[in-house]
Motif scaffolding. Structure first.
Motif, short mmCIF file in Angstrom:
data_model
loop_
_atom_site.label_atom_id
_atom_site.label_comp_id
_atom_site.label_asym_id
_atom_site.label_seq_id
_atom_site.Cartn_x
_atom_site.Cartn_y
_atom_site.Cartn_z
N GLU A 29 28.01 17.70 58.00
CA GLU A 29 27.74 17.96 59.40
C GLU A 29 27.17 16.68 59.98
N GLU A 30 27.21 16.54 61.28
CA GLU A 30 26.70 15.35 61.94
C GLU A 30 25.39 15.67 62.65
N SER A 31 24.41 14.79 62.51
CA SER A 31 23.14 14.93 63.22
C SER A 31 22.76 13.55 63.73
N TYR A 32 23.01 13.31 65.01
CA TYR A 32 22.84 12.00 65.63
C TYR A 32 23.71 11.00 64.89
N ASN A 33 23.14 10.00 64.27
CA ASN A 33 23.96 9.00 63.56
C ASN A 33 23.85 9.18 62.05
N LYS A 34 23.49 10.35 61.60
CA LYS A 34 23.34 10.65 60.17
C LYS A 34 24.29 11.75 59.75
N LYS A 35 24.58 11.79 58.44
CA LYS A 35 25.30 12.90 57.85
C LYS A 35 24.27 13.94 57.43
N GLN A 36 24.60 15.21 57.64
CA GLN A 36 23.68 16.27 57.25
C GLN A 36 24.37 17.21 56.27
N CYS A 37 23.69 17.48 55.16
CA CYS A 37 24.23 18.37 54.13
C CYS A 37 24.29 19.79 54.67
N PRO A 38 25.45 20.45 54.56
CA PRO A 38 25.56 21.82 55.05
C PRO A 38 24.83 22.84 54.17
N ASP A 39 24.50 22.47 52.92
CA ASP A 39 23.80 23.40 52.03
C ASP A 39 22.29 23.38 52.23
N CYS A 40 21.69 22.20 52.22
CA CYS A 40 20.23 22.13 52.27
C CYS A 40 19.69 21.49 53.53
N GLY A 41 20.56 20.85 54.33
CA GLY A 41 20.12 20.23 55.57
C GLY A 41 19.59 18.82 55.41
N GLY A 42 19.68 18.26 54.20
CA GLY A 42 19.21 16.90 53.97
C GLY A 42 19.98 15.89 54.79
N LEU A 43 19.29 14.86 55.32
CA LEU A 43 19.93 13.83 56.13
C LEU A 43 20.20 12.59 55.29
N HIS A 44 21.37 11.96 55.55
CA HIS A 44 21.80 10.80 54.77
C HIS A 44 22.46 9.78 55.68
N ASP A 45 22.52 8.53 55.21
CA ASP A 45 23.23 7.48 55.93
C ASP A 45 24.72 7.80 55.96
N GLY A 46 25.43 7.14 56.85
CA GLY A 46 26.85 7.39 57.05
C GLY A 46 27.74 7.11 55.86
N ASP A 47 27.28 6.32 54.88
CA ASP A 47 28.11 6.01 53.72
C ASP A 47 27.82 6.90 52.52
N ALA A 48 27.01 7.93 52.69
CA ALA A 48 26.66 8.82 51.58
C ALA A 48 27.89 9.59 51.09
N ALA A 49 28.02 9.75 49.79
CA ALA A 49 29.12 10.51 49.20
C ALA A 49 28.62 11.79 48.52
N GLU A 50 27.31 11.88 48.33
CA GLU A 50 26.71 13.04 47.67
C GLU A 50 25.30 13.25 48.22
N CYS A 51 24.88 14.49 48.35
CA CYS A 51 23.54 14.79 48.84
C CYS A 51 22.52 14.43 47.76
N SER A 52 21.57 13.59 48.10
CA SER A 52 20.56 13.18 47.13
C SER A 52 19.48 14.25 46.96
#
Length: 62
Positions: A29-52
């Motif tokens: 999912e998108e949250s401003y300029n970050k990727k957001q995990c649909p399972d836990c809501g964790g925010l990540h940089d645009g190049d993330a391939a897996e939720c940390s």
């Protein structure tokens, strides 16, 4: 509404699709300029391939 993963998940998706329902593949999912995990809501940089946070990965699109 998403369904729980199961061994018959593809069959279930096919059943829903044949009856006119949209079956989405899991995506970031998108949250401003970050990727957001649909399972836990964790925010990540645009190049993330897996939720940390929870280890979630988007499904491969064929």
């Amino acid at each position: 509404m998403a369904s729980a993963p199961s061994p018959d998940g593809d069959l279930f998706d096919e059943f829903l699709t044949s009856r006119g329902h949209d079956v989405e593949t899991a995506r970031w999912e998108e949250s401003y300029n970050k990727k957001q995990c649909p399972d836990c809501g964790g925010l990540h940089d645009g190049d993330a391939a897996e939720c940390s946070v929870c280890g979630w990965r988007p499904e491969a699109v064929n």
